[in-house]
Design a protein around this motif. Structure first.
Motif, PDB file in Angstrom:
ATOM      1  N   THR A 124      95.566  85.530  63.015  1.00  0.00           N
ATOM      2  CA  THR A 124      95.453  86.978  63.325  1.00  0.00           C
ATOM      3  C   THR A 124      93.982  87.464  63.719  1.00  0.00           C
ATOM      4  OG1 THR A 124      95.077  87.588  60.990  1.00  0.00           O
ATOM      5  CG2 THR A 124      97.418  87.515  61.920  1.00  0.00           C
ATOM      6  N   PHE A 125      93.851  88.382  64.664  1.00  0.00           N
ATOM      7  CA  PHE A 125      92.442  88.617  65.013  1.00  0.00           C
ATOM      8  C   PHE A 125      92.122  90.160  64.536  1.00  0.00           C
ATOM      9  CE2 PHE A 125      93.747  85.264  68.020  1.00  0.00           C
ATOM     10  CZ  PHE A 125      92.680  84.672  67.720  1.00  0.00           C
ATOM     11  N   GLN A 126      90.827  90.542  64.288  1.00  0.00           N
ATOM     12  CA  GLN A 126      90.489  91.616  63.931  1.00  0.00           C
ATOM     13  C   GLN A 126      90.187  92.340  65.370  1.00  0.00           C
ATOM     14  OE1 GLN A 126      86.876  91.986  61.696  1.00  0.00           O
ATOM     15  NE2 GLN A 126      87.610  90.438  60.336  1.00  0.00           N
ATOM     16  N   LYS A 127      90.348  93.707  65.384  1.00  0.00           N
ATOM     17  CA  LYS A 127      90.080  94.515  66.625  1.00  0.00           C
ATOM     18  C   LYS A 127      88.791  94.010  67.225  1.00  0.00           C
ATOM     19  CE  LYS A 127      90.674  99.004  68.659  1.00  0.00           C
ATOM     20  NZ  LYS A 127      90.883 100.269  68.490  1.00  0.00           N
ATOM     21  N   GLU A 128      87.994  93.951  66.534  1.00  0.00           N
ATOM     22  CA  GLU A 128      86.395  93.776  66.757  1.00  0.00           C
ATOM     23  C   GLU A 128      85.705  92.981  65.682  1.00  0.00           C
ATOM     24  OE1 GLU A 128      84.417  97.056  68.780  1.00  0.00           O
ATOM     25  OE2 GLU A 128      82.830  96.871  67.723  1.00  0.00           O
ATOM     26  N   TYR A 129      84.747  92.069  66.001  1.00  0.00           N
ATOM     27  CA  TYR A 129      84.027  91.451  65.401  1.00  0.00           C
ATOM     28  C   TYR A 129      82.508  91.990  65.601  1.00  0.00           C
ATOM     29  CZ  TYR A 129      87.823  88.337  64.397  1.00  0.00           C
ATOM     30  OH  TYR A 129      89.274  87.878  63.931  1.00  0.00           O
ATOM     31  N   GLY A 130      81.847  91.951  64.404  1.00  0.00           N
ATOM     32  CA  GLY A 130      80.264  92.146  64.641  1.00  0.00           C
ATOM     33  C   GLY A 130      79.669  90.971  64.145  1.00  0.00           C
ATOM     34  N   HIS A 131      78.104  91.077  64.348  1.00  0.00           N
ATOM     35  CA  HIS A 131      77.161  89.953  63.739  1.00  0.00           C
ATOM     36  C   HIS A 131      77.156  90.358  62.282  1.00  0.00           C
ATOM     37  CE1 HIS A 131      76.237  89.432  68.042  1.00  0.00           C
ATOM     38  NE2 HIS A 131      75.621  90.542  68.102  1.00  0.00           N
ATOM     39  N   PHE A 132      77.281  88.846  61.686  1.00  0.00           N
ATOM     40  CA  PHE A 132      76.760  88.862  60.146  1.00  0.00           C
ATOM     41  C   PHE A 132      75.438  88.668  60.080  1.00  0.00           C
ATOM     42  CE2 PHE A 132      77.022  87.316  56.076  1.00  0.00           C
ATOM     43  CZ  PHE A 132      77.736  88.253  55.388  1.00  0.00           C
ATOM     44  N   ILE A 133      74.859  89.792  59.592  1.00  0.00           N
ATOM     45  CA  ILE A 133      73.210  89.539  59.342  1.00  0.00           C
ATOM     46  C   ILE A 133      72.882  90.216  58.222  1.00  0.00           C
ATOM     47  CG2 ILE A 133      71.159  90.336  60.516  1.00  0.00           C
ATOM     48  CD1 ILE A 133      72.279  90.469  63.093  1.00  0.00           C
ATOM     49  N   ASN A 134      72.061  89.735  57.314  1.00  0.00           N
ATOM     50  CA  ASN A 134      71.396  90.238  56.101  1.00  0.00           C
ATOM     51  C   ASN A 134      72.426  90.576  55.242  1.00  0.00           C
ATOM     52  OD1 ASN A 134      69.347  90.881  54.547  1.00  0.00           O
ATOM     53  ND2 ASN A 134      69.289  92.784  55.355  1.00  0.00           N
ATOM     54  N   GLY A 135      73.875  89.707  55.155  1.00  0.00           N
ATOM     55  CA  GLY A 135      74.846  90.113  54.384  1.00  0.00           C
ATOM     56  C   GLY A 135      75.761  90.985  54.621  1.00  0.00           C
ATOM     57  N   GLY A 136      75.901  91.389  55.925  1.00  0.00           N
ATOM     58  CA  GLY A 136      76.844  92.587  56.143  1.00  0.00           C
ATOM     59  C   GLY A 136      77.239  92.498  57.712  1.00  0.00           C
TER      60      GLY A 136
ATOM     61  N   VAL B 232      69.166  88.663  67.826  1.00  0.00           N
ATOM     62  CA  VAL B 232      68.558  87.174  67.209  1.00  0.00           C
ATOM     63  C   VAL B 232      67.496  87.549  66.493  1.00  0.00           C
ATOM     64  CG1 VAL B 232      67.608  85.079  67.950  1.00  0.00           C
ATOM     65  CG2 VAL B 232      69.549  86.156  69.475  1.00  0.00           C
ATOM     66  N   GLU B 233      66.398  88.273  66.965  1.00  0.00           N
ATOM     67  CA  GLU B 233      65.216  88.397  65.886  1.00  0.00           C
ATOM     68  C   GLU B 233      65.589  89.106  64.817  1.00  0.00           C
ATOM     69  OE1 GLU B 233      60.986  90.939  66.320  1.00  0.00           O
ATOM     70  OE2 GLU B 233      62.005  90.320  68.148  1.00  0.00           O
ATOM     71  N   ARG B 234      66.425  90.052  64.714  1.00  0.00           N
ATOM     72  CA  ARG B 234      67.107  90.673  63.416  1.00  0.00           C
ATOM     73  C   ARG B 234      67.567  89.636  62.564  1.00  0.00           C
ATOM     74  NH1 ARG B 234      71.339  95.323  63.349  1.00  0.00           N
ATOM     75  NH2 ARG B 234      72.150  94.049  65.349  1.00  0.00           N
ATOM     76  N   ALA B 235      68.458  88.716  63.317  1.00  0.00           N
ATOM     77  CA  ALA B 235      69.019  87.618  62.239  1.00  0.00           C
ATOM     78  C   ALA B 235      68.074  86.737  61.884  1.00  0.00           C
ATOM     79  CB  ALA B 235      70.155  86.938  63.107  1.00  0.00           C
ATOM     80  N   VAL B 236      67.096  86.374  62.390  1.00  0.00           N
ATOM     81  CA  VAL B 236      66.095  85.288  62.299  1.00  0.00           C
ATOM     82  C   VAL B 236      65.244  85.981  61.058  1.00  0.00           C
ATOM     83  CG1 VAL B 236      64.118  83.938  62.777  1.00  0.00           C
ATOM     84  CG2 VAL B 236      66.116  84.159  64.262  1.00  0.00           C
TER      85      VAL B 236
END
Length: 82
Positions: A11-23, A55-59
């Motif tokens: 099953t799929f969620q309607k939308e996926y985000g980026h997992f950054i900084n624990g959220g 990418v910068e935010r995740a790094v």
């Protein structure tokens, strides 16, 4: 269970985000990409269209988290990831 029935069990969620900084967060651009079933063309979900800023935010978040993460045990890491 056959490969087909396993695939149908997803099953799929309607939308996926980026997992950054624990959220889960949206892309800075606010843009998304449709994820489609190649056999039918059906849109299954949408994913965030990441940019260099994302990418910068995740790094940056990973860099800040590394000192404590590197000192944690495999058991503690497993608990966080699962």
């Amino acid at each position: 269970m056959t490969a087909t029935s396993k695939a149908q069990a997803w099953t799929f969620q309607k939308e996926y985000g980026h997992f950054i900084n624990g959220g889960w967060v949206q892309a800075e651009s606010g843009k998304t990409i449709a994820m489609t079933n190649p056999a039918s063309g059906e849109v299954l979900s949408t994913i965030q269209a990441g940019t260099a800023a994302d990418v910068e935010r995740a790094v940056d978040a990973a860099y800040r988290a590394f000192p404590s993460w590197s000192k944690s045990s495999p058991f503690e890491r497993q608990a966080i990831l699962l």
